[in-house]
Every structure is written in structure tokens, then in C-alpha cells.
Write a protein that holds these residues in place. Structure first.
Motif, PDB file in Angstrom:
ATOM      1  N   CYS A 149       0.875  -1.069   0.038  1.00 30.69           N
ATOM      2  CA  CYS A 149       0.154  -0.036   0.036  1.00 30.69           C
ATOM      3  C   CYS A 149       0.783   1.166  -0.071  1.00 30.69           C
ATOM      4  O   CYS A 149       0.338   2.263   0.033  1.00 30.69           O
ATOM      5  CB  CYS A 149      -1.096  -0.011   1.187  1.00 30.69           C
ATOM      6  N   LYS A 150       2.198   1.197  -0.025  1.00 31.19           N
ATOM      7  CA  LYS A 150       3.170   2.223   0.088  1.00 31.19           C
ATOM      8  C   LYS A 150       3.742   2.433  -1.318  1.00 31.19           C
ATOM      9  O   LYS A 150       4.184   1.356  -2.037  1.00 31.19           O
ATOM     10  CB  LYS A 150       4.256   2.099   0.940  1.00 31.19           C
ATOM     11  N   GLU A 151       3.702   3.651  -1.877  1.00 34.57           N
ATOM     12  CA  GLU A 151       4.534   3.786  -3.120  1.00 34.57           C
ATOM     13  C   GLU A 151       5.947   3.564  -2.900  1.00 34.57           C
ATOM     14  O   GLU A 151       6.561   3.421  -4.061  1.00 34.57           O
ATOM     15  CB  GLU A 151       4.265   5.481  -3.673  1.00 34.57           C
ATOM     16  N   SER A 152       6.493   3.560  -1.855  1.00 30.44           N
ATOM     17  CA  SER A 152       7.957   3.386  -1.635  1.00 30.44           C
ATOM     18  C   SER A 152       8.135   1.972  -2.149  1.00 30.44           C
ATOM     19  O   SER A 152       9.257   1.597  -2.425  1.00 30.44           O
ATOM     20  CB  SER A 152       8.403   3.387  -0.285  1.00 30.44           C
ATOM     21  N   VAL A 153       7.338   0.677  -1.932  1.00 25.61           N
ATOM     22  CA  VAL A 153       7.613  -0.310  -2.410  1.00 25.61           C
ATOM     23  C   VAL A 153       7.809  -0.466  -4.030  1.00 25.61           C
ATOM     24  O   VAL A 153       8.440  -1.334  -4.863  1.00 25.61           O
ATOM     25  CB  VAL A 153       6.633  -1.299  -1.950  1.00 25.61           C
ATOM     26  N   PHE A 154       7.026   0.377  -4.728  1.00 22.29           N
ATOM     27  CA  PHE A 154       7.095   0.314  -6.227  1.00 22.29           C
ATOM     28  C   PHE A 154       8.417   1.020  -6.579  1.00 22.29           C
ATOM     29  O   PHE A 154       8.777   0.943  -7.559  1.00 22.29           O
ATOM     30  CB  PHE A 154       5.783   1.070  -6.775  1.00 22.29           C
ATOM     31  N   ASP A 155       8.364   2.236  -5.920  1.00 24.84           N
ATOM     32  CA  ASP A 155       9.856   3.063  -6.152  1.00 24.84           C
ATOM     33  C   ASP A 155      11.098   2.085  -6.048  1.00 24.84           C
ATOM     34  O   ASP A 155      12.026   2.135  -6.812  1.00 24.84           O
ATOM     35  CB  ASP A 155       9.861   4.322  -5.107  1.00 24.84           C
ATOM     36  N   PHE A 156      10.946   1.235  -4.806  1.00 27.68           N
ATOM     37  CA  PHE A 156      12.311   0.309  -4.689  1.00 27.68           C
ATOM     38  C   PHE A 156      12.081  -0.444  -5.745  1.00 27.68           C
ATOM     39  O   PHE A 156      13.276  -0.975  -6.417  1.00 27.68           O
ATOM     40  CB  PHE A 156      12.017  -0.547  -3.391  1.00 27.68           C
ATOM     41  N   TYR A 157      11.137  -1.184  -6.280  1.00 21.83           N
ATOM     42  CA  TYR A 157      11.318  -2.422  -7.447  1.00 21.83           C
ATOM     43  C   TYR A 157      11.573  -1.555  -8.670  1.00 21.83           C
ATOM     44  O   TYR A 157      12.406  -2.141  -9.538  1.00 21.83           O
ATOM     45  CB  TYR A 157       9.865  -2.868  -7.450  1.00 21.83           C
ATOM     46  N   ASP A 158      11.296  -0.461  -8.851  1.00 19.97           N
ATOM     47  CA  ASP A 158      11.585   0.373  -9.949  1.00 19.97           C
ATOM     48  C   ASP A 158      13.194   0.593  -9.966  1.00 19.97           C
ATOM     49  O   ASP A 158      14.015   0.659 -10.858  1.00 19.97           O
ATOM     50  CB  ASP A 158      10.989   1.760 -10.086  1.00 19.97           C
ATOM     51  N   LYS A 159      13.649   0.983  -8.819  1.00 21.92           N
ATOM     52  CA  LYS A 159      15.032   1.470  -8.725  1.00 21.92           C
ATOM     53  C   LYS A 159      15.761  -0.158  -8.950  1.00 21.92           C
ATOM     54  O   LYS A 159      16.785   0.059  -9.795  1.00 21.92           O
ATOM     55  CB  LYS A 159      15.569   1.839  -7.168  1.00 21.92           C
ATOM     56  N   PRO A 204      -2.274  -0.039   9.543  1.00 18.42           N
ATOM     57  CA  PRO A 204      -3.134   1.312   9.649  1.00 18.42           C
ATOM     58  C   PRO A 204      -3.119   1.751   7.809  1.00 18.42           C
ATOM     59  O   PRO A 204      -3.889   2.392   7.463  1.00 18.42           O
ATOM     60  CB  PRO A 204      -2.442   2.376  10.487  1.00 18.42           C
ATOM     61  N   ILE A 205      -1.748   1.758   7.418  1.00 16.82           N
ATOM     62  CA  ILE A 205      -1.718   2.249   6.092  1.00 16.82           C
ATOM     63  C   ILE A 205      -2.577   1.485   5.140  1.00 16.82           C
ATOM     64  O   ILE A 205      -3.234   2.227   4.121  1.00 16.82           O
ATOM     65  CB  ILE A 205      -0.195   2.287   5.504  1.00 16.82           C
ATOM     66  N   CYS A 206      -2.701   0.199   5.036  1.00 19.76           N
ATOM     67  CA  CYS A 206      -3.465  -0.532   4.467  1.00 19.76           C
ATOM     68  C   CYS A 206      -4.911  -0.481   4.624  1.00 19.76           C
ATOM     69  O   CYS A 206      -5.638  -0.635   3.601  1.00 19.76           O
ATOM     70  CB  CYS A 206      -3.009  -2.047   4.387  1.00 19.76           C
ATOM     71  N   GLN A 207      -5.241  -0.324   5.941  1.00 16.07           N
ATOM     72  CA  GLN A 207      -6.643  -0.169   6.219  1.00 16.07           C
ATOM     73  C   GLN A 207      -7.268   1.148   5.572  1.00 16.07           C
ATOM     74  O   GLN A 207      -8.344   1.094   5.024  1.00 16.07           O
ATOM     75  CB  GLN A 207      -6.527  -0.028   7.673  1.00 16.07           C
ATOM     76  N   GLU A 208      -6.342   2.217   5.640  1.00 18.00           N
ATOM     77  CA  GLU A 208      -6.752   3.617   5.030  1.00 18.00           C
ATOM     78  C   GLU A 208      -6.721   3.395   3.511  1.00 18.00           C
ATOM     79  O   GLU A 208      -7.617   3.822   3.002  1.00 18.00           O
ATOM     80  CB  GLU A 208      -6.050   4.606   5.234  1.00 18.00           C
ATOM     81  N   PHE A 209      -5.984   2.736   2.929  1.00 15.12           N
ATOM     82  CA  PHE A 209      -5.809   2.264   1.419  1.00 15.12           C
ATOM     83  C   PHE A 209      -6.991   1.759   0.904  1.00 15.12           C
ATOM     84  O   PHE A 209      -7.534   2.272  -0.176  1.00 15.12           O
ATOM     85  CB  PHE A 209      -4.485   1.773   1.222  1.00 15.12           C
TER      86      PHE A 209
END
Length: 851
Positions: free
Chosen positions: A480-490, A525-530
Motif C-alpha cells: 500500500c506504500k508507493e515506496s515499495v514500487f519505487d524500490f522495485y523500479d530502482k 493502518p496504512i493498508c486499512q486507509e488504502f
């Protein structure tokens, strides 16, 4: 009656030769630990009763005093501990035994701590590995090595459960199993009467564009001959007038890009194809005609055309669970090339290791590429799979630098092998998570909050409760965090740059995508809000599909095909999810057990491209058999060379003959048969089966010798299925398996007489598994045979040092030792058989049993 003895020799599970750390004088220096399995059958439900037997061979007492005993152990839930210690599972396969106050071992005395686990433990490779004592007085801490050996207390300890149908691989059992080969005379190698191509000098003529293939041929011939070989380039080769030459040439009459024509007559050899790949595979055909140290040609000549059955002929290598160095991987690729495999699927990331340098993210290898003593919550990877407490371990720690990976890619390209990288997400991501936690901590300390958050992979407030298949509770990234996709892109961008620099193609990226356990993300909490802001995503379990949908869009922009294990195209209820058919997710299907035997058929029929990886045939990390000394896993049953050859891509029912407990399955097409309600393959969709792939997972593989033992000769059986078009015609008939077994008789004899002698020389020689002989003594007569006719059998009679070769039934008197030997004099496991002898008397005697 015969007596069989499984020798349980002491095994040093952690060698500190390479470690520079001093070991202080301590009572623990004289501590030995024996692992004992009492039974796997005390209850109707699966449970193992085992023990740790501590023996003090020193002159000082060992007491409970600021120390704990750590080790790796096949992941099992600890149900109960009894005795002066408490055993707990820390995480994954990492365990700790904490001594209680009454723990004391006087000099020369011993102490037993018993424990009970879920499931079963039947192999040495299940038990404690990498054992060490760790003690601390608040300021100092020092791991100390502990030697561990293994004993089995009873026959009940050697079988998984009362429902286990697998036969113990006794000499008598193997003798009966090998008897089906006895009417198959070993193939006779051609003794050609024509000219000898490789005399003192030989010549390879090649057309421009085939420099790589010519150099490969010269190098490989060097393993088998001391001849001087000269290379000559020609603009165009038509017909060579030079007597005794090997000619490599292009011909466009072959439509298959990997096809070739191999011709020899009484003047020269010709290998032709319309691509370097085809000519390369023709070279392998040429190399197989080697006879001794010289290559001969038949007087009357011969010519044939061949091409592969499947475009994708792969081997998966796990370098994450336990690391394999560049030299080891290159040598494995040499064997792949010889058997005409063309894809290496490199499993680079896992819970227990990240094995590829990514510029700009040093923690991935500084933390994720190293294992050492530490707790579950520390920003380190704790010991796994016997790697021990120090990061200098031979297989627990390590990674490929950018330059090393580029070198691997270039080497693979020279062998016409495509390397597919696997970057495992969202599950199996513990090494990446630990690494990025350390990065976050470092940058936050430097006051760089935005940079710290850029590639952070977790929700720090996540309270989700889950347990992964490998017993982790902290290995799922927060999708649910964009940082995961940023990591994979990197990571993708850096990997792509390595392929570009190596001149290697990158068109498939494997994402893993498997084994996300129930409960993941629910406490975030992040995924619950997502989910509240994305009503189209109904449940937490649907976040996995969301992740793959995002990744597919990302891959499409880069021109990559998304690949993953079968779960990427499945719903949680086991049904096929059709939403990614249009994206053509490449599905690697492994499950042929537990009611999922037809899963590959269902995915193919639904329109997905599929790579078949059948666990019952192609999981090479599964042990060859149930011998406790034969290392390997067995959750999916046992897999040997015959099982690999038995795999039928168009008839999974006929090639899945036994379940994971080795119970024979009735695969007949009866209406009440076990497979009667399963989905059959629609033959008009068979082209969606892109190929097959064998798997080498590394949980129990410690170093190159074990790797070669696991891979060979199993790889030969799989390679025959992947290449040989002639095997396909039989797969639609009911008795397909029986027909395949007739072909197995020939292949087994070919392996013993041709393949294994070749493997003794190729690339300096491979430490393939040499099968022990089948043997029995009846009425004083020794009868013996071997799985691969052509290997020699030797024996000695008790009391004599004379070694005799077994060639036919022979009279013997008393106990004998008997073994198989290859052309280099390397021995198989040695059996001890003969008249019944009373077992040794000790607290935990060596296991004996009668046939």
C-alpha cells in the motif's frame, strides 16, 4: 537374513577454519551434542519426538551461566520441551535452547533434553546445523562451535508417519528396483573404422559469425583430448576437401532456429544450422560421439537433423537461501549447455538473502547479503540453513557484485543461455525489508527523512498476524506504500543496466509472487486507509492482485514479460484468476499434489503461457530417496533421475504416479479414478506450454559438491524430456508411463556407460551422485546390480582387505562391504550386509534393522 547398518558418522556442522575470531578456553570446547530422533509415530497426528544429548568430555563442569545454545533446524513448531532446558523457535529455521537453572553436566557425564515438534524429522539434513553456544557477560560475547552428530533410535524414526508408503532404500529394495534393467544390455559405443579426427593435430573450420562456437568446441574438446587443435575462419564453407576437419557452417534450409544437421562421412564432419544456437547444439551432438581420447568417424558416414521439443528448457537455481559463487554457477552452466538447456532462472532474493549488488542501495548486500548472530528484531539476517554465527560463512553470506553479475551474463550468453532474474515480492522479502530498515535508520540519524522514506518497505505500525510457509512473521512488504514500487523500479533499472552492459537480453523478469500468507496487511493502518480510499479493492487478500496489476503496467512500459510462480494467476481459493490472461503473465506451475495435479492444465486451458515445474518430477532439491544420510527435502516426496525422465508435459496424470507419501496413485481414466474429475489438457492449447524447468532450491545445499550431487544425474533425465520430440507421441495413450519406462531402460544404460564417464572429464569433472548398488545374499550367494549399468561394483569380505569386482553372482562367507565406483575410482555409499549380527550396546545405538 541380512543386517543393514546406516552409519551415522559425526558431522561437524559448522567449520570455523575460515574464521579469524579466537575461541577462548572454555568448558564448551569439549562439549559434544548428539541429535536423537526417537519416533515419528507415537501419535496418530504428525509429531516427532527428538532429543539433544549433551556430552561433556572435558574436565570442567558445564552449568547454566549466561549462555544459550543456537542452531538451525528444519522449520517445525516446538510443541513441548522436557528436561533442563527450554527450546524455542526464534524465526524461520533459527532455534534457541535456553538452559534452566538445574542444567549441569559434570566432567564425563551427559544430559538429555527431549522435545516434540509438529510434522516429522527423518534425515540428517533435518537436524541441528550450524550449532553454536553464545554467551555474554554484558560486555563480551563469543560464539563457540559445537559439533553435532546424528543417531536414530528406532525404525519408527525413519518413516514420516504410519501413512508413509515409501520403502527404505535398503540394498535388497534397490536390488529389486534395479532388476527391471537386467534385460537391457548396456549400449555399445561405436568403435568406428574410419579415420581418427583428433590425432596429434586437428582442425576446426568455421564461418564468420561462429567464432564463439568454434572457441567453445576447441575448449571443450580439450577436456577429452590432448590434441593440438587449430581454428580457421572461412567466409563460406561449402564442402571441405580437407581430410579430417570439423566444419561449422550456416545453412538456411532448417526452419527451427535451434535446429541443426550433424553429418560425418569418411572425410570430414559438418555441423550446420541457420543460427549460432542451432550449430551450438549440433556441437553437443558431436561431443557425445567421443570415444576415449579420440574422435572417430564411421567408414560409411551418417547424417541426421534434430531440433528441440520446447523453446524454454530451464534450470532454476536458488542462490539466496544458500549462496553459490560465480565459479560454481559457471560450472553448472557448462553442464546445462552440454545437455542443451537454454534458460537459467536465478533466484536472487529471498527471506534469507539478497544476492545482487544494487548501486545506491548498499544495505541490500551489506545487511541483506550477510548472515550472522542476531535476534529476530535486529537489523541483521540471523543464521539460517547451517550458516553459523559469523558472516564469514562459506554459503550463508555472499553476493554478486555488479561486475561479477555482468561477467555471469556474458558467460551465459556465450553458452546460449538466457538468465532470468527473480526479484521476489511482495512475499519472501525479509532480506530486503531488513536492509531497507537499516537504510531508513541510517538516513533518519543523518536527518534525511525524505530519503529515508523513499525505499522503506514496511508500515512501522503494522500489527498483522501471519505465519509464512517458512515460519516467518515479518517477510511481507507493504504494497500500500508507493515506496515499495519505487524500490522495485530502482532495482529493475539497475538490473537492466547490467544486462545492457553485458549485451544480454532481458525480456522476462520473475517476480516470485508466491506464498503470501493469510493475515498479511490486515493489521496495517496504512493498508486499512488504502482500502477505504480504493473501494474497488474489496479485501486485504486482493492487495496481492493489486500489486501484480501495478507491476504488470510497469513491466509493459519497459518491455518485460511478468513471470512468477503459479499463485500470480490464481485466486486464494485455488481457482484460476483470468484477469491477467491478456497480460500474458508467464506462470511457473509446480504443484502436482494435494488435489492440484491438473493446475497446469487449467492454466493452459485458460490461456496463460506456462512453464511446467512439476514438484513430483523436477524439484531436484528433494532427496533421491529416504536414506537418512541422503540429504535433501521430501515434503513433495522423493525425486531421482528416473522421476525426472518420467515427467510427461502433455500427460501430468500419467507422470504423477505417487503422492508425497509415496502412495501409488491409480491414474487410469476410470470414472471413479482419483483424476476422473480433474481438468484434462485441451490439446489445441498445448502450444501454451512454453517449456519445462527443474528447480534447485538451496535450503540443504552447502557448497558446490552438494550442488553437483543434487543436480546430476537428475538433470540428464529432465534434459531428455525437454529436448526429445520423439517422447511426445506417446503421451495421449493410457499406458504412456509403461512405454516411457521401456525408454528409461535404454537411458539408464546410456547414463552409466556414456554420460557419467563424460561428466568425469567435462569442465574438470563433476561430483555427481553415484548410486549405491542393489545387493542381497541368498543361500550364501551374493547378488548385486546397479541403477546405471556400466558402473562397476566392488566388495570386500569382513576380515579381508582384498577388494574384488562383482561381475556375476558369487559365493560369499560372512559380512561384506559393497559399493559402486565410477571411472575415476570415486565411491558410492558403502553398504554393510551379511548374516545378522547383534547391534552395539549404547544409550543410543546405531540403527540396525533386518530385511
Amino acid at each position: 537374513m541380512t543386517r543393514i547398518l546406516f552409519y551415522c558418522l559425526p558431522i561437524s556442522l559448522w567449520m570455523f577454519v575460515a574464521c579469524s575470531k579466537p575461541i577462548p578456553t572454555s568448558p564448551f570446547s569439549n562439549l559434544k551434542v548428539k541429535w536423537v530422533v526417537f519416533s515419528n509415530q507415537e501419535k496418530e497426528t504428525p509429531e516427532c519426538h527428538a532429543g539433544l544429548w549433551f556430552i561433556n568430555e572435558g574436565t570442567d563442569s558445564i552449568k547454566a551461566d549466561n549462555w544459550d545454545f543456537y542452531f538451525n533446524h528444519s522449520p517445525r513448531k516446538v510443541r513441548k520441551t522436557s528436561g533442563a532446558g527450554e527450546l524455542t523457535q526464534i524465526s524461520g529455521d533459527f532455534y534457541k535452547l535456553e538452559p534452566k537453572e538445574d542444567f549441569i553436566i559434570l566432567p564425563g557425564d551427559s544430559l538429555l533434553i527431549e522435545y516434540y515438534t509438529a510434522a516429522w524429522l527423518i534425515k540428517e539434513s533435518d537436524g541441528p546445523r550450524g550449532a553454536y553456544v553464545y554467551f555474554s557477560d554484558g560486555q563480551a560475547a563469543m560464539p563457540i562451535p559445537v559439533k553435532t552428530s546424528y543417531f536414530w533410535q528406532s525404525n519408527d524414526a525413519l518413516t514420516r508417519h504410519k501413512a508413509d508408503s515409501a520403502s527404505l532404500p535398503t540394498p535388497k529394495y534397490l536390488f529389486e528396483r534395479n532388476r527391471m534393467l537386467e534385460d537391457m544390455a548396456p549400449p555399445i559405443k561405436n568403435t568406428f573404422t574410419g579415420f581418427n579426427v583428433l590425432g596429434d593435430k586437428a582442425s576446426i573450420h568455421y564461418e564468420k559469425g561462429l567464432e564463439n562456437e568454434a572457441n567453445y568446441l576447441k575448449k571443450t574438446l580439450g577436456y577429452f583430448s590432448s590434441s593440438t587443435i587449430e581454428l580457421k575462419e572461412f567466409k563460406k564453407i561449402k564442402n571441405s576437401d580437407d581430410f579430417g576437419t570439423i566444419n561449422l557452417t550456416f545453412h538456411n534450409f532448417l526452419t527451427h532456429k535451434e535446429g541443426y544437421q550433424f553429418t560425418y562421412d569418411n572425410r570430414y564432419i559438418l555441423v550446420a544450422g541457420n543460427s549460432p544456437q542451432g550449430i551450438f547444439y549440433g556441437i553437443q551432438d558431436l561431443l557425445r560421439t567421443l570415444s576415449g581420447d579420440s574422435l572417430h568417424l564411421e567408414e560409411n558416414g551418417f547424417s541426421h537433423i534434430d531440433f528441440p521439443r520446447f523453446e524454454y528448457r530451464g534450470l532454476h537455481l536458488d542462490v539466496a537461501r544458500n549462496f553459490h559463487k560465480v565459479k560454481t554457477v559457471k560450472k553448472l552452466m557448462d553442464a546445462m549447455a552440454f545437455y542443451r538447456l537454454n534458460v537459467l532462472h536465478l533466484h536472487l532474493t529471498e527471506d534469507e538473502g539478497w544476492r545482487l549488488e544494487i548501486p545506491g542501495l548498499p544495505e541490500l548486500t551489506e545487511v541483506g547479503g550477510q548472515r550472522k548472530h542476531g535476534g529476530k528484531d535486529d537489523n541483521v539476517l540471523h543464521p539460517s540453513y547451517g550458516s553459523g554465527p559469523f558472516k564469514e560463512s562459506d554459503w550463508g553470506s555472499g553476493f554478486y557484485s555488479r561486475e561479477e553479475y555482468i561477467d555471469l551474463l556474458k558467460y551465459a550468453k556465450s553458452l546460449h543461455i538466457k538468465v532470468i532474474p527473480e526479484i521476489n515480492f511482495p512475499g519472501h522479502a525479509r532480506a530486503a525489508i531488513k536492509a531497507m530498515n537499516a537504510r531508513h535508520e541510517r538516513l533518519m540519524a543523518e536527518g534525511k527523512k525524505e530519503a529515508a522514506e523513499k525505499y522503506w518497505l514496511i508500515d512501522p505500525d503494522d500489527q498483522s498476524k501471519y505465519l509464512s510457509a517458512q515460519h516467518y512473521t515479518d517477510n511481507i512488504s507493504c504494497v500500500c506504500k508507493e515506496s515499495v514500487f519505487d524500490f522495485y523500479d530502482k532495482v529493475l533499472d539497475e538490473v537492466a543496466s547490467m544486462y545492457a552492459e553485458a549485451g544480454a537480453s532481458l525480456d522476462i523478469v520473475h517476480t516470485g509472487g508466491d506464498e503470501v500468507p493469510a493475515g498479511a496487511w490486515e493489521g496495517s493502518p496504512i493498508c486499512q486507509e488504502f482500502l477505504k480510499s480504493h473501494p474497488e479493492i474489496k479485501e486485504f487478500k486482493d492487495l496481492e492482485k493489486y500489486f501484480h496489476r501495478r507491476l504488470a503496467q510497469n513491466f509493459a512500459e519497459r518491455g518485460y514479460q511478468l513471470a512468477g510462480w503459479e499463485e500470480i494467476a490464481m485466486n486464494k481459493d485455488g481457482s484460476v484468476n483470468p484477469e491477467f490472461v491478456e497480460d500474458q503473465f508467464l506462470c511457473y506451475v509446480w504443484n502436482t499434489l494435494w488435489g492440484a495435479t491438473d493446475l497446469g492444465n487449467r492454466l493452459v486451458n485458460s490461456g496463460y503461457p506456462v512453464i511446467l515445474c512439476n514438484v513430483t518430477n523436477l524439484y531436484f532439491d528433494l532427496a533421491y530417496n529416504g536414506d537418512p544420510e541422503e540429504a535433501g527435502l521430501y515434503w513433495g516426496g522423493y525425486v531421482d533421475t528416473r522421476d525426472a525422465f518420467s515427467m510427461m508435459p502433455l500427460n501430468v496424470f500419467a507422470s504423477t504416479r505417487r503422492d508425497n507419501m509415496d502412495k501409488l496413485i491409480d491414474y487410469s481414466p476410470r470414472v471413479d479414478g482419483i483424476y476422473s474429475n480433474m481438468e484434462k489438457l485441451q490439446l489445441n492449447k498445448k502450444d501454451s506450454i512454453k517449456g519445462i524447468q527443474a528447480q534447485l532450491w538451496s535450503e540443504t545445499i552447502e557448497g558446490p559438491e552438494m550442488l553437483e550431487h543434487y543436480a546430476l544425474p537428475k538433470l540428464i533425465g529432465m534434459a531428455e524430456v525437454a529436448w526429445n520430440n520423439r517422447l511426445e507421441n506417446q503421451e495421449g495413450v493410457f499406458n504412456a508411463y509403461e512405454i516411457r519406462m521401456k525408454k528409461w531402460k535404454y537411458l539408464a544404460a546410456r547414463i552409466g556407460t556414456e554420460d557419467l564417464p563424460i561428466l568425469d572429464k567435462l569442465s574438470g569433472g563433476y561430483l555427481y551422485r553415484i548410486p549405491p548398488p542393489g545387493a542381497m545374499i541368498k543361500d550364501g550367494i551374493l547378488h548385486a546390480n546397479v541403477e546405471f549399468p556400466g558402473l562397476k561394483i566392488f566388495y570386500t569380505i569382513k576380515g579381508s582387505k582384498e577388494v574384488k569386482e562383482y561381475t556375476k553372482p558369487v559365493s560369499v562367507n560372512g559380512e561384506i562391504n559393497i559399493w559402486t565406483e565410477n571411472s575415476q575410482g570415486r565411491k558410492s555409499k558403502i553398504w554393510n550386509i551379511g548374516p545378522r549380527v547383534s547391534s552395539q550396546k549404547s544409550i543410543f545405538p546405531k540403527l540396525t534393522f533386518e530385511e
